[in-house]
Every structure is written in structure tokens, then in C-alpha cells.
Design an enzyme around this catalytic site. Structure first.
Site, PDB file in Angstrom:
ATOM      1  N   ASP A  22     -29.175 -26.803  35.941  1.00 23.47           N
ATOM      2  CA  ASP A  22     -29.651 -26.412  37.277  1.00 23.47           C
ATOM      3  C   ASP A  22     -30.760 -25.372  37.110  1.00 23.47           C
ATOM      4  OD1 ASP A  22     -29.844 -26.241  40.003  1.00 23.47           O
ATOM      5  OD2 ASP A  22     -28.033 -25.052  40.283  1.00 23.47           O
ATOM      6  N   THR A 161     -28.109 -33.070  48.936  1.00 22.37           N
ATOM      7  CA  THR A 161     -27.823 -31.674  48.608  1.00 22.37           C
ATOM      8  C   THR A 161     -27.383 -30.910  49.858  1.00 22.37           C
ATOM      9  OG1 THR A 161     -28.740 -29.738  47.473  1.00 22.37           O
ATOM     10  CG2 THR A 161     -30.233 -30.945  48.920  1.00 22.37           C
TER      11      THR A 161
END
Length: 324
Positions: A22, A161
Site C-alpha cells: 500500500d 475502495t
């Protein structure tokens, strides 16, 4: 005498979960050898502001700038080019996929999200990158999920998301999106602030939310992958060992790399089948009511969209400063 594993916790985790980095920082991605990587406006803004990535920003401006167009369109084209260039640099490191995010200001615009996703994919393909290696990130609003449903029909794979609730998860699964990113740490943040207490990993509300979504998907045979995201500590990650994917920040990847304790699988399709779960019939009215009734999900989704939008504006300002 019990045999002690010589594998790090990160190595053990990789045995039954796909680990995703990430970050937009290439050095971190190289160090931890994830299969995939995810980016968002905040991560790209942070990376774009570093001296070591100045050449990528300059190259994006050189490639995409057209002085005959209005400044707003010039900046928009440059940002798309920048996102794709970062994505390609990441794909030169990871063997799998990279997630590239649609402008958060399109979160309630189905057609706008579809158009922007097509533009991003076209840029990647123009540079010789197959759409199979790209996940288009879109916020998990009703409109965003509907955009993803259309894009999936075109072979444009999506990562939904800012997902905080079962309502969002079920609509994504019914819409046959490739992957969802339920947020763990931000859920815990909300409950911690609301209830004034801290949580051990097994009772962490974010962990429990992702476990419930994973079990629902596997129980009813949905193909949509679950990728836990937004972690605050390694304990949350280890409680989701066995989840399809987990996207992890460099500092927590480092902690897992240095950890030597045994990692036990907590999630599996077999365990999911044993759960007593009721199937939800999803339509727009059901989605909006379930979502409205979940104060945490409505607040955190809105907050996330606002913050990503702010960072897109900051990225635009950075590009504008270089143009002038």
C-alpha cells in the site's frame, strides 16, 4: 519440543494470503516483494513531492501538456499521465497488478467515472500495458459500484475502495466487480472515538467487518476478491490471515518481516461454509437504507471521499506550479 518456524510472519502470511504493498514508493515495493501494489491520491501526492520522483513528474508534463488547451484540461491530462507513469514503474517491480484511482470528485457520477476509467486504461494500453494488470479504483458509492459493473463488462477490472459496510460489499459482489478493499483501521478509528475504548485485534470492529464480508462472499460463492486495507497495527493483519489479499503499508510490512511468531490461518472458504449467514436481496432501496442506518459507514465513506478529493486538488496545485 515444539518446532519453531524460521519463517518471518510476513513469509508465513504470504503462504495463504496475497500480500499487496500500500504505497507509491518504489523502494518499499522492491524491499517487501508483494505480488500487487495499490495507490491512491494521498500516496501519489506524497511520492510526487519527493525529489527522487521529480523526473517522473517532469516526464508526465512533457508528454501530456498541451498549451493550446485551457489550464484545467492541461492539468487533468498531466495527472492522468502521472498516475499511469507511476503505475508502470510499479508494474516493473511487482509481478501482478497495480490499482490506479479515479478522481474522487467523480464518486457520485457513474458516467463520469466510466469515462475517466476508460481514459486511464487507454493510456496504459497505449504504453503497452495490458488492462489485465490494472485495477481501476472507485469509491464504493451506489454510483461508483454501478460504474464498476459496466466497466467489468468491458474487461476493465475494478477495485472498489472506501468500503465500510455489508451493503456496499453485497452490491459490489452482485455487480461482479473484481475486488473490494474494505477498510479496517478507519472503522476501528470511528468506534474508538465514538466509544472511547481501545480494541484488541480479535474484537476490533474493522477486523470483524472484514471477516463478516469474507465469510458472506465465500458462503454464497461470489467471485469478487476481498482485500483488507487501512491497517493500524500488525494484530489486525494477523487476525485476517487467509483473506484473499491484504494491502499493507511499508511500516507494517517491516514489522511483519521482523516478526517471528507463528501465524495461524483465521479465514478460509471451508470455515465460511460453516457460518450461519442469511443472504441479502440487494436493490437500490435496500442499499440506501442499509447504508443510511450505518452511521460509521456513511461518515467514513464521505470523509474518505473528501480527503482524497483534497489531495487531488493539492496534486493539481503542484502540477500548476510547475507549469507556471
Amino acid at each position: 519440543m515444539t518446532e519453531v518456524s524460521t519463517l518471518t510472519q510476513l513469509d508465513q502470511l504470504k503462504e495463504f494470503t496475497t500480500v499487496v504493498a500500500d504505497t507509491g514508493d518504489f523502494q518499499s515495493i522492491k524491499e517487501f516483494e508483494p505480488r500487487d501494489a495499490t495507490t491512491n491520491p494521498t500516496l501519489i501526492l506524497k511520492a510526487a513531492g519527493k525529489d527522487e520522483y521529480a523526473s517522473i513528474v517532469d516526464a508526465a508534463i512533457k508528454e501530456a501538456d498541451d498549451s493550446s488547451k485551457p489550464k484545467a484540461k492541461r492539468v487533468d491530462a498531466i495527472i492522468d499521465e502521472l498516475l499511469v507513469r507511476f503505475g508502470i514503474e510499479i508494474l516493473n517491480i511487482v509481478p501482478g497488478r497495480v490499482s490506479t484511482e479515479v478522481d474522487a470528485r467523480l464518486s457520485f457520477d457513474t458516467e463520469g467515472s466510466i469515462a475517466k476509467a476508460r481514459e486511464i486504461i487507454a493510456l496504459y494500453e497505449k504504453k503497452g500495458v495490458s488492462r489485465d494488470r490494472i485495477l481501476i479504483k472507485i469509491a464504493s458509492t451506489w454510483e461508483g459500484i454501478n460504474a464498476a459493473a459496466e466497466l467489468e463488462k468491458e474487461g476493465i477490472h475494478c477495485n472498489l475502495t472506501l468500503l465500510f459496510s455489508m451493503a456496499q460489499a453485497v452490491h459490489c459482489a452482485e455487480s461482479k466487480v473484481t475486488l473490494i478493499s474494505p477498510f479496517v483501521g478507519r472503522i476501528m478509528d470511528w468506534y474508538k472515538a465514538k466509544e472511547g475504548k481501545t480494541y484488541e485485534a480479535p474484537e476490533d470492529p474493522g477486523v470483524l467487518s472484514v471477516q463478516a464480508i469474507y465469510n458472506y462472499y465465500k458462503k454464497f460463492g461470489y467471485k469478487t476478491e476481498v482485500m483488507g486495507a487501512s491497517f493500524r497495527n500488525a494484530g489486525e493483519i494477523l487476525e485476517l490471515a487467509g483473506c484473499d489479499l491484504l494491502t499493507i503499508s511499508p511500516n507494517l510490512l517491516e514489522e511483519l518481516k521482523n516478526g517471528s511468531g507463528k501465524v495461524e490461518r483465521k479465514l478460509s472458504p471451508e470455515i465460511a461454509q460453516e457460518q450461519d449467514i442469511e443472504k441479502i436481496a440487494m436493490d437500490e432501496n435496500t442499499f440506501r437504507w442499509m447504508f443510511n442506518e450505518d452511521a460509521m459507514a456513511t461518515e467514513k465513506t464521505a470523509e474518505g471521499i473528501r480527503n482524497f478529493a483534497k489531495d487531488i486538488v493539492k496534486l493539481e496545485e503542484l502540477i500548476e506550479s510547475k507549469l507556471s
